[in-house]
Design an enzyme around this catalytic site. Structure first.
Site, PDB file in Angstrom:
ATOM      1  CB  CYS A  38      -0.879   0.060   1.259  1.00  5.91           C
ATOM      2  SG  CYS A  38      -1.978  -1.327   1.505  1.00  5.91           S
ATOM      3  CB  CYS A  42      -3.531   2.713   2.233  1.00  8.06           C
ATOM      4  SG  CYS A  42      -4.826   1.497   1.894  1.00  8.06           S
ATOM      5  CB  CYS A  69      -3.652  -1.825  -1.563  1.00  8.44           C
ATOM      6  SG  CYS A  69      -5.142  -1.331  -0.685  1.00  8.44           S
ATOM      7  CB  CYS A  72      -4.140   3.062  -1.380  1.00  5.43           C
ATOM      8  SG  CYS A  72      -2.883   1.756  -1.268  1.00  5.43           S
TER       9      CYS A  72
END
Length: 354
Positions: A38, A42, A69, A72
């Protein structure tokens, strides 16, 4: 900002918890328990410190076998329309088997795509797509034992295509692996890229980078020596070495404690024991190593034994360099050898100043 210019992990974790936008695009967090990476900003709940690994680029996260992810979107930061178009296409169908002809069909020049992705992520688009598929297929096979499910998860055209690809990586076809076997192989994500570990309930038998050319032959030899008693799984030594490797590469560990079962001839074991006696952060030549074991005339044999080592990092063959001080061949790649030496030297500096 390079990997070793990042702040210490505690500073990075504090910035992660604060969702500090100053690190956006400059540092990324990968969560060991989920295999997802991430941005620091995030919105997802922040992981525990012990489950975090930090990287200086999205490409490094991908090379470590992590997945981006979906909240994000850490890959979508380039500002390059070409890159953004292909990343969106990859997100829509991560299992698709991309070829250069597909890039041309989308109106992209393959060489331009390659340069753009190398610039932003340190790898080509086709390599990025392949890494996603390979990890997903291996994970599915480990979890379900079904070649068909693994094939579908990884986007291979047929079970036979997946079996062939798996065999090229593992040295044996999926059907030759035994459920509940004594020796069990598993995938480990590390800061330096994915590794394959093989252990039983007692000790670690193999630890190699997944892209090492000798890996299939080494795994085939293990399978043969074990009379086929090799399967997929994650015994305690594999779980422990995954944790210790993460601590080592984060700068929080300098000694490994996992029991080893390296195999080899008596001569090879003498060489490997001598390797383990080289202080971390120091290097030596093959001739130095031959002198150390009392066989000064056996420099070439020592070099062959060094190359036959199948437990990377813990039996530190990366500490051997050329007589002229140059970095010589390393099965995991010279860039990894350089980084491992840098990591160990940073450990030695911290120990001297403690």
């Amino acid at each position: 900002m390079s990997l070793f210019d990042l702040p210490d992990p505690d500073t990075l974790y504090a910035a992660l918890c604060a969702k500090d936008p100053a690190y956006d695009g400059r540092a990324f967090v990968a969560v060991r328990t989920t295999g997802i990476f991430c941005r620091f900003t995030c919105p997802a709940r922040k992981p525990l410190r012990r489950n975090c690994s930090f990287y200086d680029s999205a490409g490094a996260c991908l090379e470590a076998g992590c997945r981006p992810c979906k909240r994000c979107h850490p890959l979508n930061q380039s500002g390059d329309p070409l890159v953004d178009d292909l990343l969106a296409a990859l997100d829509r169908n991560p299992a698709y088997r991309w070829r250069e002809a597909d890039l041309v069909a989308r109106g992209h020049d393959p060489s331009t795509v390659r340069r753009a992705f190398k610039r932003h992520f340190g790898m080509s688009f086709l390599d990025m797509a392949r890494l996603r598929r390979l990890r997903d297929g291996f994970s599915a096979l480990s979890e379900t034992g079904s070649v068909t499910e693994a094939q579908l998860e990884a986007g291979f055209e047929s079970p036979s295509a997946f079996r062939d690809s798996f065999a090229r990586l593992m040295g044996v076809a999926p059907g030759q692996l035994k459920p509940g076997a004594r020796l069990q192989a598993n995938w480990i994500d590390t800061r330096l890229g994915p590794m394959i570990a093989v252990s039983d309930e007692r000790a670690l038998y193999l630890l190699e980078f997944a892209d090492r050319k000798a890996l299939p032959a080494e795994l085939k030899a293990l399978w043969r020596d074990a009379k086929g008693d090799l399967g997929l799984g994650r015994p305690a030594p594999t779980e422990e070495i995954a944790r210790q490797l993460a601590e080592f590469l984060d700068g929080n560990r300098s000694v490994f404690t996992v029991p080893l079962a390296p195999g080899g001839t008596p001569f090879q074991r003498r060489v490997w024991q001598a390797l383990q006696r080289i202080p971390a952060g120091q290097t030596c030549s093959y001739s130095d190593l031959a002198q150390e074991i009392g066989r000064p005339e056996a420099t070439r044999a020592v070099a062959r034994a060094n190359g036959a080592n199948r437990i990377a990092i813990l039996i530190p063959c990366h500490r051997v360099i050329g007589a002229d001080g140059s970095l010589t061949g390393y099965g995991g790649g010279l860039w990894r050898k350089r980084r491992l030496i840098e990591v160990e030297r940073s450990h030695a500096v911290l120990a001297d100043t403690a």
